[in-house]
Design an enzyme around this catalytic site. Structure first.
Site, PDB file in Angstrom:
ATOM      1  N   ASP A  18     -14.789   6.107  -1.094  1.00 21.80           N
ATOM      2  CA  ASP A  18     -14.308   5.711  -2.420  1.00 21.80           C
ATOM      3  C   ASP A  18     -15.010   6.471  -3.543  1.00 21.80           C
ATOM      4  OD1 ASP A  18     -12.329   3.865  -1.726  1.00 21.80           O
ATOM      5  OD2 ASP A  18     -13.755   2.208  -1.589  1.00 21.80           O
ATOM      6  N   SER A  62       0.817  -1.218   0.000  1.00 20.48           N
ATOM      7  CA  SER A  62       0.000   0.000   0.000  1.00 20.48           C
ATOM      8  C   SER A  62       0.854   1.272   0.000  1.00 20.48           C
ATOM      9  CB  SER A  62      -0.901   0.010   1.234  1.00 20.48           C
ATOM     10  OG  SER A  62      -1.598   1.230   1.332  1.00 20.48           O
ATOM     11  N   LYS A 116     -14.126  -4.773   3.728  1.00 19.96           N
ATOM     12  CA  LYS A 116     -15.017  -3.618   3.643  1.00 19.96           C
ATOM     13  C   LYS A 116     -16.447  -3.943   4.069  1.00 19.96           C
ATOM     14  CE  LYS A 116     -12.475  -0.959   0.172  1.00 19.96           C
ATOM     15  NZ  LYS A 116     -12.572  -0.226  -1.119  1.00 19.96           N
ATOM     16  N   ALA A 141     -15.573  -1.456  -5.335  1.00 15.37           N
ATOM     17  CA  ALA A 141     -15.232  -0.149  -5.911  1.00 15.37           C
ATOM     18  C   ALA A 141     -16.325   0.318  -6.861  1.00 15.37           C
ATOM     19  CB  ALA A 141     -13.893  -0.233  -6.640  1.00 15.37           C
ATOM     20  N   GLY A 187      -6.517   5.366 -11.888  1.00 15.69           N
ATOM     21  CA  GLY A 187      -7.039   5.219 -10.534  1.00 15.69           C
ATOM     22  C   GLY A 187      -6.239   5.872  -9.432  1.00 15.69           C
ATOM     23  N   SER A 213      -9.394  -2.099   3.334  1.00 10.86           N
ATOM     24  CA  SER A 213      -9.362  -2.548   1.952  1.00 10.86           C
ATOM     25  C   SER A 213      -9.763  -4.014   1.931  1.00 10.86           C
ATOM     26  CB  SER A 213      -7.966  -2.320   1.353  1.00 10.86           C
ATOM     27  OG  SER A 213      -8.009  -2.499  -0.050  1.00 10.86           O
ATOM     28  N   GLY A 256     -18.133  -5.012  -8.225  1.00 14.26           N
ATOM     29  CA  GLY A 256     -17.530  -5.259  -6.921  1.00 14.26           C
ATOM     30  C   GLY A 256     -17.637  -4.038  -6.024  1.00 14.26           C
TER      31      GLY A 256
END
Length: 284
Positions: free
Chosen positions: A107, A20, A71, A133, A250, A67, A131
């Site tokens: 998000d 990350s 979630k 996102a 992104g 993440s 999904g």
């Protein structure tokens, strides 16, 4: 950054998570805004998730980011869920406020903030994937007044996605239709009157695969966005750019959803432009 007895902690919780870039983003923001905080990455197993969330209160943390794959799994351990997170059915930020743990999803806000000079209100959107996102983008778009959404996902995921989409549609009144991603002819037809086209699948992270056919033709006035930022220009964005289409990767969503979380934790505005320049240097 000076760590002392008054330093408060924030973290990102996922598995895996060692890759990350969120620690870089948030620690830079802590330093630049003068907030006495530190941000770390916690790679947590499913059986340890409940205890990890309890530790937010125990250690008086700012909170955590979530993440995959946590979630949805985090929701039973929270005291309250923000209406946006409840609509989407997904939490990516937990805020510790007055002893209570509140779940948010930043998000979708982060995604729309990453689009240059574009407002979704009154526009039509087509999105690939259903999904977490994708649902965050669909839900936030619906709350922000998108005119209509076409969702294309794998046939195997249609039934599961339909239930969540119906809930968003009923809550917001926005027409949302779902189709099979395998039907590329229908996708080519439906995209013609869209103003925003989003790839919210993971297809393309290897730098080779496409979520659409290589013969796909983009409408000239559309904006094409991909949730992928490694590679910086995915095959999906390369195909769009080769046709003269404006593209967005992104990385901006990652930054701006983090900025929303940072503000919820600290009340401070993250120096997003400064961090964006650093991230561009890293990933280009």
């Amino acid at each position: 950054m000076k760590i002392n007895g008054h330093t408060r902690m924030a973290a990102v919780v996922a598995n895996p998570i060692k890759h990350s870039i969120s620690p870089f983003v948030h620690n830079y923001a802590f330093e630049k805004t003068g907030v006495n905080g530190v941000y770390v990455a916690w790679e947590v197993t499913r059986k340890d998730l409940k205890m990890t969330i309890e530790n937010i209160r125990r250690f008086n943390m700012f909170g955590v980011n979530l993440s995959m794959p946590y979630k949805q799994a985090v929701i039973p351990y929270l005291d309250e869920i923000d209406p946006v997170a409840r609509l989407i059915g997904s939490v990516n930020t937990v805020v510790h406020r007055n002893g209570r743990l509140i779940g948010y999803n930043t998000d979708g806000k982060g995604f729309f903030q990453s689009l240059p000079s574009f407002a979704i209100k009154g526009k039509k959107m087509t999105i690939l994937g259903a999904g977490g996102a994708a649902m965050a983008i669909i839900g936030q778009g619906a709350l922000d007044g998108v005119a209509a959404v076409d969702v294309f996902t794998r046939t195997a995921s249609l039934e599961k996605a339909q239930k969540r989409i119906e809930a968003i549609e009923q809550e917001t009144g926005v027409p949302i239709r779902i189709f099979s991603l395998e039907d590329q002819l229908l996708l080519q037809e439906r995209i013609q009157d869209a103003e925003l086209f989003v790839n919210a699948t993971g297809v393309g992270m290897n730098g080779r695969a496409l979520p659409i056919t290589s013969e796909f033709i983009f409408p000239q006035e559309i904006i094409v966005a991909d949730m992928i930022y490694q590679p910086f220009e995915s095959p999906f964005l390369k195909l769009a750019a080769s046709q003269g289409i404006q593209t967005v990767n992104g990385l901006g969503m990652l930054l701006y959803q983090g900025a929303e979380a940072f503000k919820l934790w600290t009340g401070k505005t993250m120096p997003s432009q400064e961090i964006w320049q650093k991230l561009e240097e890293m990933y280009k």
